[in-house]
Design an enzyme around this catalytic site. Structure first.
Site, PDB file in Angstrom:
ATOM      1  N   GLN A  56      -4.368  -5.100   7.024  1.00  0.00           N
ATOM      2  CA  GLN A  56      -5.368  -6.012   6.461  1.00  0.00           C
ATOM      3  C   GLN A  56      -5.337  -7.392   7.105  1.00  0.00           C
ATOM      4  O   GLN A  56      -5.958  -8.327   6.593  1.00  0.00           O
ATOM      5  CB  GLN A  56      -5.158  -6.148   4.940  1.00  0.00           C
ATOM      6  CG  GLN A  56      -5.378  -4.879   4.168  1.00  0.00           C
ATOM      7  CD  GLN A  56      -6.817  -4.354   4.267  1.00  0.00           C
ATOM      8  OE1 GLN A  56      -7.739  -5.096   4.598  1.00  0.00           O
ATOM      9  NE2 GLN A  56      -7.006  -3.079   3.984  1.00  0.00           N
ATOM     10  N   LYS A  78     -10.052  -0.380  10.953  1.00  0.00           N
ATOM     11  CA  LYS A  78     -10.222  -1.578  10.119  1.00  0.00           C
ATOM     12  C   LYS A  78     -10.491  -2.815  10.981  1.00  0.00           C
ATOM     13  O   LYS A  78     -10.613  -3.920  10.470  1.00  0.00           O
ATOM     14  CB  LYS A  78      -8.978  -1.802   9.256  1.00  0.00           C
ATOM     15  CG  LYS A  78      -8.794  -0.731   8.168  1.00  0.00           C
ATOM     16  CD  LYS A  78      -7.595  -1.038   7.304  1.00  0.00           C
ATOM     17  CE  LYS A  78      -7.091   0.138   6.514  1.00  0.00           C
ATOM     18  NZ  LYS A  78      -7.949   0.517   5.388  1.00  0.00           N
ATOM     19  N   CYS A 117      -4.888   2.566  -3.372  1.00  0.00           N
ATOM     20  CA  CYS A 117      -3.604   3.065  -2.840  1.00  0.00           C
ATOM     21  C   CYS A 117      -2.485   2.064  -3.090  1.00  0.00           C
ATOM     22  O   CYS A 117      -1.591   1.902  -2.240  1.00  0.00           O
ATOM     23  CB  CYS A 117      -3.702   3.388  -1.344  1.00  0.00           C
ATOM     24  SG  CYS A 117      -4.786   4.741  -0.993  1.00  0.00           S
ATOM     25  N   ASP A 164       3.197  -4.458   7.945  1.00  0.00           N
ATOM     26  CA  ASP A 164       1.981  -3.656   7.815  1.00  0.00           C
ATOM     27  C   ASP A 164       0.813  -4.619   8.045  1.00  0.00           C
ATOM     28  O   ASP A 164       0.482  -5.439   7.191  1.00  0.00           O
ATOM     29  CB  ASP A 164       1.949  -3.051   6.400  1.00  0.00           C
ATOM     30  CG  ASP A 164       0.630  -2.349   6.098  1.00  0.00           C
ATOM     31  OD1 ASP A 164      -0.321  -2.479   6.890  1.00  0.00           O
ATOM     32  OD2 ASP A 164       0.561  -1.677   5.053  1.00  0.00           O
ATOM     33  N   HIS A 219       0.880  -1.179   0.000  1.00  0.00           N
ATOM     34  CA  HIS A 219       0.000   0.000   0.000  1.00  0.00           C
ATOM     35  C   HIS A 219       0.918   1.230   0.000  1.00  0.00           C
ATOM     36  O   HIS A 219       2.036   1.171   0.511  1.00  0.00           O
ATOM     37  CB  HIS A 219      -0.829  -0.068   1.287  1.00  0.00           C
ATOM     38  CG  HIS A 219      -1.885   0.977   1.445  1.00  0.00           C
ATOM     39  ND1 HIS A 219      -1.602   2.258   1.839  1.00  0.00           N
ATOM     40  CD2 HIS A 219      -3.222   0.928   1.290  1.00  0.00           C
ATOM     41  CE1 HIS A 219      -2.729   2.950   1.932  1.00  0.00           C
ATOM     42  NE2 HIS A 219      -3.735   2.166   1.597  1.00  0.00           N
TER      43      HIS A 219
HETATM   44  N1  PLP Z   1      -1.719  -0.714   4.629  1.00  0.00           N
HETATM   45  C1  PLP Z   1      -2.662  -1.440   4.036  1.00  0.00           C
HETATM   46  C2  PLP Z   1      -2.339  -2.806   3.525  1.00  0.00           C
HETATM   47  C3  PLP Z   1      -3.947  -0.913   3.880  1.00  0.00           C
HETATM   48  O1  PLP Z   1      -4.888  -1.614   3.249  1.00  0.00           O
HETATM   49  C4  PLP Z   1      -4.216   0.387   4.365  1.00  0.00           C
HETATM   50  C5  PLP Z   1      -5.541   1.012   4.170  1.00  0.00           C
HETATM   51  O2  PLP Z   1      -6.318   0.650   3.355  1.00  0.00           O
HETATM   52  C6  PLP Z   1      -3.187   1.087   4.991  1.00  0.00           C
HETATM   53  C7  PLP Z   1      -1.953   0.503   5.115  1.00  0.00           C
HETATM   54  C8  PLP Z   1      -3.397   2.471   5.528  1.00  0.00           C
HETATM   55  O3  PLP Z   1      -4.294   2.462   6.570  1.00  0.00           O
HETATM   56  P1  PLP Z   1      -4.731   3.846   7.247  1.00  0.00           P
HETATM   57  O4  PLP Z   1      -5.339   4.659   6.156  1.00  0.00           O
HETATM   58  O5  PLP Z   1      -5.697   3.438   8.302  1.00  0.00           O
HETATM   59  O6  PLP Z   1      -3.493   4.448   7.774  1.00  0.00           O
END
Ligand code: PLP
Length: 403
Positions: free
Chosen positions: A198, A221, A361, A195, A118
């Site tokens: 998900q 999430k 993203c 990260d 992401h």
């Molecule tokens: N990393 C992953 C794999 C994501 O899917 C997302 C959000 O969709 C993020 C990071 C970023 O999350 P946040 O917008 O809550 O910081």
């Protein structure tokens, strides 16, 4: 799991009776206990934390500390001080880029990422790389959308200062073998950042068993409010990291000439935090534990298998990522021949079916796949097989009509 009962516990489905919500990778809805925790905090325990010499402030502090312990327990951290409250996954990763990498990397050093990240797990490293003259390397994926472990291994060099990888892809659904990556890294004394945005709400996560040094995730999430997330840091790095933001609460003493800083986690939590959101975050973690993360994973795996089967029956649909539900989370991105993903999403919305369309993203990954955008369905603990059948039936009709 009794999905009908679980769904009733999420007020959004009472307000929107016909809603088929399949955008859980973007954010999840909130159970009654989380909503109640927010109200109860403001009605009963609202005060600023840490500074008060009065009972209400002590109670607010106690609630905030309890939330930290709940989050630590939820992800198997040994000590609550290893949990730093942040706004979200993005902020957690930026914190590591700022407080760890910028102070431990020299020009010519390398950061190893994967092409399935992401933007949150790419851009902070690009900013740090530009500033410190670092090189970013990317491990590739296989044709089936899995991480190419041989490529990742090949790209680890004596200059690698950090490996940052997603636990589960927000596009492909791929679950990465984090324990295998940390084994490779540990042998070379390289820290691993995961990260977990998900993953945490969809499978049992135990950071101690994974052996990672940083684990970043967002509350919103995992059924908690927006504005709160967490960063787990292993003991090895917790004591060597520099402050992130400067200000109140993170200091030990301040003079006109300079300041000394608190130990973790306060060292990394400058200013008044989102106290009520943290409290509700802890409540969400306990709610998930009560349902059981293994049960949630089993439920979502069944949903994923069903959706993969139903989607593959629709003519002209291409599904991205691993073909077997065991290898992925309940995130399924797809395209339809000649129909733009945005059109699919807005036509489904006319029937109260919420999916996402775009690059999610993950522009580099979409570029690599040779497509500008995908449509994405993503599931959660309150998603029912009927939701998936309804969405796939509607999709089939739309595709038939437009193709
Ligand atoms: N990393 C992953 C794999 C994501 O899917 C997302 C959000 O969709 C993020 C990071 C970023 O999350 P946040 O917008 O809550 O910081």
């Amino acid at each position: 799991m009794n999905i009908i009962r679980i769904k009733k516990y999420f007020p959004i489905f009472t307000t929107h009776k016909n809603l088929v919500y399949l955008d859980n990778a973007a954010t999840t809805h909130k159970p009654q206990c989380v909503i109640d925790a927010l109200t109860a905090h403001y009605a009963e325990r609202n005060a600023n934390i840490h500074r008060g010499i009065y009972r209400l402030s002590e109670q607010a502090t106690e609630s905030y500390d309890t939330a930290r312990a709940q989050i630590a327990r939820f992800i198997g951290a040994r000590d609550a001080s290893q949990i730093i409250f942040v706004r979200n996954t993005t902020e957690a990763i930026n914190l590591v880029a700022h407080s760890y990498l910028r102070h431990h990397a020299k020009a010519g050093d390398e950061i190893l990422l994967t092409v399935m990240e992401h933007h949150s797990n790419i851009v902070p490293w690009q900013l740090a790389a530009k500033e410190k003259k670092l090189t970013i390397r990317y491990a590739h994926i296989t044709k089936t959308g899995e991480l190419d472990m041989a490529d990742l291994k090949k790209k680890i060099t004596p200059r690698t200062r950090l490996i940052a990888v997603t636990h589960a892809s927000n596009v492909l659904g791929t679950i990465n073998d984090i324990a295998a990556i940390t084994r490779l890294a540990r042998a070379r004394n390289i820290p691993v950042l995961v990260d977990g945005a998900q993953a945490v709400a969809h499978m049992p996560v135990n950071v101690s068993a994974l052996g990672c040094d940083f684990y970043a995730f967002s509350g919103h999430k995992m059924y908690a409010p927006t504005g709160i997330g967490a960063l787990y840091v292993s003991k090895k790095y917790l004591t060597t990291m520099d402050p992130f933001l400067g200000g109140g609460d993170m200091i030990r003493s301040v003079s006109l000439e300079g300041a000394t800083f608190q130990d973790a986690p306060e060292r990394f939590e400058a200013g008044t935090p989102a106290i009520e959101a943290a409290v509700a975050f802890g409540v969400a973690a306990d709610y998930l534990t009560r349902i059981g993360m293994k049960n949630i994973r089993t439920h979502e795996k069944k949903l994923t298998a069903l959706a993969l089967k139903e989607l593959s029956k629709i003519p002209g649909i291409t599904i991205y990522g691993p073909t077997r539900a065991e290898k992925r989370t309940g995130v399924i991105s797809f395209t339809s021949q000649n129909i733009h993903p945005h059109d699919l999403a807005s036509l489904l919305d006319e029937q109260d079916i919420a999916i996402r369309a775009g690059n999610h993203c993950a522009m580099p990954l979409h570029t690599l796949l040779g497509i500008p955008a995908t449509a994405r369905m993503s599931f959660s603990l309150y998603t029912s097989p009927a939701d998936i059948r309804t969405a796939c039936r509607a999709l089939r009709t739309i595709v038939k009509k437009l193709q």
